[in-house]
Design a protein around this motif. Sequence first.
Motif, short mmCIF file in Angstrom:
data_model
loop_
_atom_site.label_atom_id
_atom_site.label_comp_id
_atom_site.label_asym_id
_atom_site.label_seq_id
_atom_site.Cartn_x
_atom_site.Cartn_y
_atom_site.Cartn_z
N LEU A 759 0.81 -1.22 0.00
CA LEU A 759 0.00 0.00 0.00
C LEU A 759 0.85 1.27 0.00
CD1 LEU A 759 -2.88 -0.77 2.53
CD2 LEU A 759 -3.13 -0.27 0.10
N ARG A 760 2.08 1.17 0.52
CA ARG A 760 2.94 2.35 0.65
C ARG A 760 3.15 3.04 -0.69
NH1 ARG A 760 5.58 1.95 5.68
NH2 ARG A 760 5.75 -0.21 6.37
N GLU A 761 3.09 2.27 -1.78
CA GLU A 761 3.40 2.81 -3.09
C GLU A 761 2.49 3.99 -3.46
OE1 GLU A 761 2.93 -0.46 -5.70
OE2 GLU A 761 4.50 -1.66 -4.81
N ARG A 762 1.26 3.99 -2.93
CA ARG A 762 0.33 5.02 -3.40
C ARG A 762 -0.40 5.74 -2.27
NH1 ARG A 762 -4.53 2.07 -3.70
NH2 ARG A 762 -4.25 -0.16 -3.51
N VAL A 763 0.05 5.55 -1.04
CA VAL A 763 -0.60 6.20 0.09
C VAL A 763 0.43 6.95 0.91
CG1 VAL A 763 -2.06 5.86 2.11
CG2 VAL A 763 -2.30 4.33 0.15
N SER A 764 0.17 8.20 1.29
CA SER A 764 1.11 8.96 2.11
C SER A 764 1.21 8.33 3.50
CB SER A 764 0.64 10.41 2.24
OG SER A 764 -0.55 10.47 3.02
N SER A 765 2.27 8.67 4.24
CA SER A 765 2.52 8.00 5.52
C SER A 765 1.39 8.23 6.52
CB SER A 765 3.85 8.48 6.10
OG SER A 765 3.84 9.89 6.23
N GLU A 766 0.86 9.47 6.61
CA GLU A 766 -0.22 9.73 7.56
C GLU A 766 -1.48 9.00 7.16
OE1 GLU A 766 -1.01 13.74 8.61
OE2 GLU A 766 1.10 14.24 8.93
N THR A 767 -1.81 9.09 5.88
CA THR A 767 -2.99 8.39 5.39
C THR A 767 -2.81 6.89 5.55
OG1 THR A 767 -3.17 10.12 3.73
CG2 THR A 767 -4.57 8.19 3.44
N LEU A 768 -1.58 6.41 5.36
CA LEU A 768 -1.30 4.98 5.50
C LEU A 768 -1.59 4.51 6.91
CD1 LEU A 768 -0.12 2.35 4.28
CD2 LEU A 768 2.11 3.12 5.09
N ALA A 769 -1.14 5.27 7.92
CA ALA A 769 -1.37 4.86 9.31
C ALA A 769 -2.87 4.76 9.60
CB ALA A 769 -0.70 5.85 10.26
N ASP A 770 -3.65 5.73 9.11
CA ASP A 770 -5.10 5.68 9.33
C ASP A 770 -5.71 4.49 8.60
OD1 ASP A 770 -4.92 7.99 10.82
OD2 ASP A 770 -5.38 9.31 9.12
N ARG A 771 -5.27 4.28 7.38
CA ARG A 771 -5.78 3.16 6.59
C ARG A 771 -5.46 1.82 7.25
NH1 ARG A 771 -6.07 2.69 0.93
NH2 ARG A 771 -7.12 0.74 0.39
N VAL A 772 -4.24 1.69 7.73
CA VAL A 772 -3.83 0.44 8.37
C VAL A 772 -4.65 0.20 9.64
CG1 VAL A 772 -1.94 -0.72 9.58
CG2 VAL A 772 -1.51 0.43 7.41
N ARG A 773 -4.89 1.27 10.39
CA ARG A 773 -5.66 1.13 11.62
C ARG A 773 -7.06 0.61 11.31
NH1 ARG A 773 -5.21 5.99 13.00
NH2 ARG A 773 -3.07 5.80 13.75
N ARG A 774 -7.69 1.13 10.27
CA ARG A 774 -9.02 0.66 9.90
C ARG A 774 -8.98 -0.80 9.45
NH1 ARG A 774 -9.28 5.76 7.39
NH2 ARG A 774 -8.98 4.82 5.33
N MET A 775 -7.94 -1.15 8.67
CA MET A 775 -7.81 -2.54 8.22
C MET A 775 -7.64 -3.48 9.41
SD MET A 775 -5.29 -1.85 4.96
CE MET A 775 -4.79 -3.56 4.79
N GLN A 776 -6.82 -3.07 10.39
CA GLN A 776 -6.62 -3.91 11.57
C GLN A 776 -7.92 -4.10 12.33
OE1 GLN A 776 -3.40 -1.54 13.27
NE2 GLN A 776 -2.01 -3.28 13.11
N GLU A 777 -8.67 -3.01 12.47
CA GLU A 777 -9.94 -3.11 13.20
C GLU A 777 -10.91 -4.06 12.49
OE1 GLU A 777 -11.15 0.95 13.36
OE2 GLU A 777 -9.72 1.49 14.96
N ASP A 778 -10.98 -3.96 11.16
CA ASP A 778 -11.87 -4.85 10.40
C ASP A 778 -11.46 -6.31 10.55
OD1 ASP A 778 -13.24 -2.63 9.56
OD2 ASP A 778 -12.29 -2.53 7.58
N LEU A 779 -10.14 -6.56 10.48
CA LEU A 779 -9.67 -7.94 10.60
C LEU A 779 -9.87 -8.49 12.01
CD1 LEU A 779 -6.41 -7.63 8.46
CD2 LEU A 779 -8.39 -9.08 7.93
N GLU A 780 -9.68 -7.65 13.02
CA GLU A 780 -9.93 -8.10 14.39
C GLU A 780 -11.40 -8.45 14.59
OE1 GLU A 780 -8.11 -8.95 16.77
OE2 GLU A 780 -6.13 -8.16 16.32
N LEU A 781 -12.28 -7.64 14.00
CA LEU A 781 -13.72 -7.94 14.09
C LEU A 781 -14.02 -9.28 13.41
CD1 LEU A 781 -15.37 -4.45 13.41
CD2 LEU A 781 -15.48 -5.78 15.52
N ALA A 782 -13.38 -9.49 12.24
CA ALA A 782 -13.58 -10.75 11.52
C ALA A 782 -13.05 -11.92 12.34
CB ALA A 782 -12.86 -10.70 10.18
N ALA A 783 -11.92 -11.73 12.99
CA ALA A 783 -11.34 -12.81 13.80
C ALA A 783 -12.23 -13.14 14.98
CB ALA A 783 -9.95 -12.39 14.29
#
Length: 787
Positions: A759-783
């Motif tokens: 994802l780093r290729e097309r997302v800025s570092s700040e946006t990346l951190a927010d994006r990753v946090r949302r992805m982690q939350e979604d995966l934890e909910l799925a788990a």
Amino acid sequence: MLHSATGTGKTLGVWMGPILKWLQENPDQTKWNPKRPAAARVLWITPLRALAGDTENSLRAPLSALGLPWTLDSRTGDSKQSAKNRQLKRLPTALVTTPESLSLMLTHEKLLPQLSQLECVIVDEWHELLGTKRGIQTELALSRLRSLNPDLRVWGVSATLGNLPQACQALMGDTPPDRVKIVEGHKKKKVKLESIIPEKMERFPWSGHIGTKMVPQVASLLETVNSALVFANTRSQTEIWYQHLLKQKPQWAGRIAIHHGSLDMSVRRWVEDELREGRLRAVVCTSSLDLGVDFTAVDLVIQIGSPKGAARLLQRAGRSGHQPDAQSRLAFVPTNAIELIELAAAQDAIRGGRLEARPMLQRPLDVLAQHVVTIAIGGGFTSDALLKEVRTAYAYRSLTDAEWQWVLNFVVHGGESLEAYPDFHRVEIQDGRYQVTERRTITNHRINIGTIVADASMQVKFLKGRTLGTAEESFVSKLNPGDKFLFAGRLVQLVRVKDNAAYVRRATGKPDTVPRWMGGRMPLSSELSEALRRRIEQASEGKYIGREMTSLKPLFQLQEKWSSLPRSDELLMEKIKSRRGHHLFLFPFEGRLVHEGMAALFAHRMSKLRKQSFSMACNDHGIVLQSPTVIQVEQAVTAGVFAIGDLTTEILESMNSTEMAKRQFRQIARVAGLIHPGLPGRRKSASHLQASSNLFFDVFCQYDPENMLLEQSRREVLEQQLESTRMRAALGRIESSRLILNEPKSVTPLSFGLLVDKLRERVSSETLADRVRRMQEDLELAAESKE
């Protein structure tokens, strides 16, 4: 060779030899005359000029205690010109110097008679030089000193080496085996390794976020000790961690400090003195404090992020308890959860004595060309005599006559393609003797001697003139006046750039950026890779040994549930389809450099089977290939995608090897003397040097394709940037492994970090951190829902 753990007294152990020998030869103290000190006897070579002052202090203590009529001095790039001029007339009894300064001394013919009287050369921290061009520069200088005095004694001092016999051989050259001794410490250093476990363990870890959320736990640990070193893997990390610690504990202002190689020498010395006296609670540092410096007050080392090797971890641990019989203590702070497995693996490697072997370089002709010019300036040589001397150096023991003639032709005529340009006719032949008489050539060579190649740097100064240190030109060139950045532990604002200096003022608020210094990437060592695979195999069997592995149990269990945990004789592959396309994750656990070459190789082979485009990302643990179309893994495996095959040819086909070789050639051209950074105060820009080296590369490719420096650049790309030898061994292991192909419904804990890297290729570092946090939350909910 004296080989013993850090902090076991190696320095004094080897130093007392020359002292005792002199005492035996001069037993009558009434004849000792301080006004007529002993002539030059000992040369002490240190890998870092920052260590010279501390080493000099350590060596001076027994001289003062015994009242010996010896003089002791140092000669490095930091030494005053007045001291260097004095040493050109008369060398001290013992001189502390660096490989570069030693080579520089060899260009002064009037010093040769004194150098021929040396009785002993001691090479400190040999493990730091071994396997580098600076190490080979040292080998060549030693071959010269042995030629001047065949009875010269050479001592190597080293710790944390995995290939000790080979390291000893490299230092001793062609010295007969019966005259070579290896002395090893009989006691193992007591080392206590511990981890600071995150309060909440992520089941979907990713790399690149620096782990500063661990700052409160680190600060609490620092409160329990008198003095500590906090090691980070990059200079940028040191700047960030220093600021966060100060923010966490503002009352520590003046009690904590920062130390790295780009800070001004006066700043570094102040930090070292305060640390030595025990007046600092903590110093956040890089490898600038890895070696040699004796800080007995330090009772804890904290390592931020994986050191990527067991030997480096042990070396850094030894900075605490730096005295015989004292315990070294290291606390490890992971920047992501997976790094805890690396620490557990490193502990296994240390307990089993499986420390990393330093790879050896063979016959780098750029270093040899520089050495030949050095000797030509320092009195000259005849071809046969110098060839015989050079072949006594371990790295050049198999130097061919053709290679030697090419080097001579290169320094005399500039090679076939530069013969028409007088600037490259550096060495002249007069009556069969090679020498340099042109003053401009001598000056250029002396100023640029050495094998350390870095981006052009400029000083960072306050407007009132105080120097903070240096930043690389490539970083400063991207700043605009008014931009704020962290430097030397301060927030500063760029005012202007003038006369090769960046002028700044103090600033408030938040930084716009943090300097990024170029440095060697730290790949996962092969020994640590093997231990890592064994640890994951234990987890697959339900064995969680140690706090680190126990803390990761939820991550491993979820990985096992959604996919699987591979054994050490298995290769795990995961196919996942997402909105971004089709992903293939592979987990060889071989380190980033090997994975970069593997990823390009696998994509190249698959695209030959079926027209298909790939993008890719790698980390130390695995590879992800992404394609807009379905990836036919089974077909690729049947066609031999993991076979060794004609590996070298396919690597060169699959990667932009010409561009990589061109980048590598820039370093080679600098060492060989084709390009010069310029005179002090009038340094050429990085873009100018790059354009010059690219021009040479293109000219050689077109008009001199047999140029041996071209071949060297390709070889260095394969071995150093892509680790092709290690890749070959990894493919051999994978070929004989059981292949596991899973198609999980969601991204797994092991593959999550690779997806973030993609994802780093097309997302800025700040946006990346927010994006990753949302992805982690979604995966934890799925788990949780699946559980």
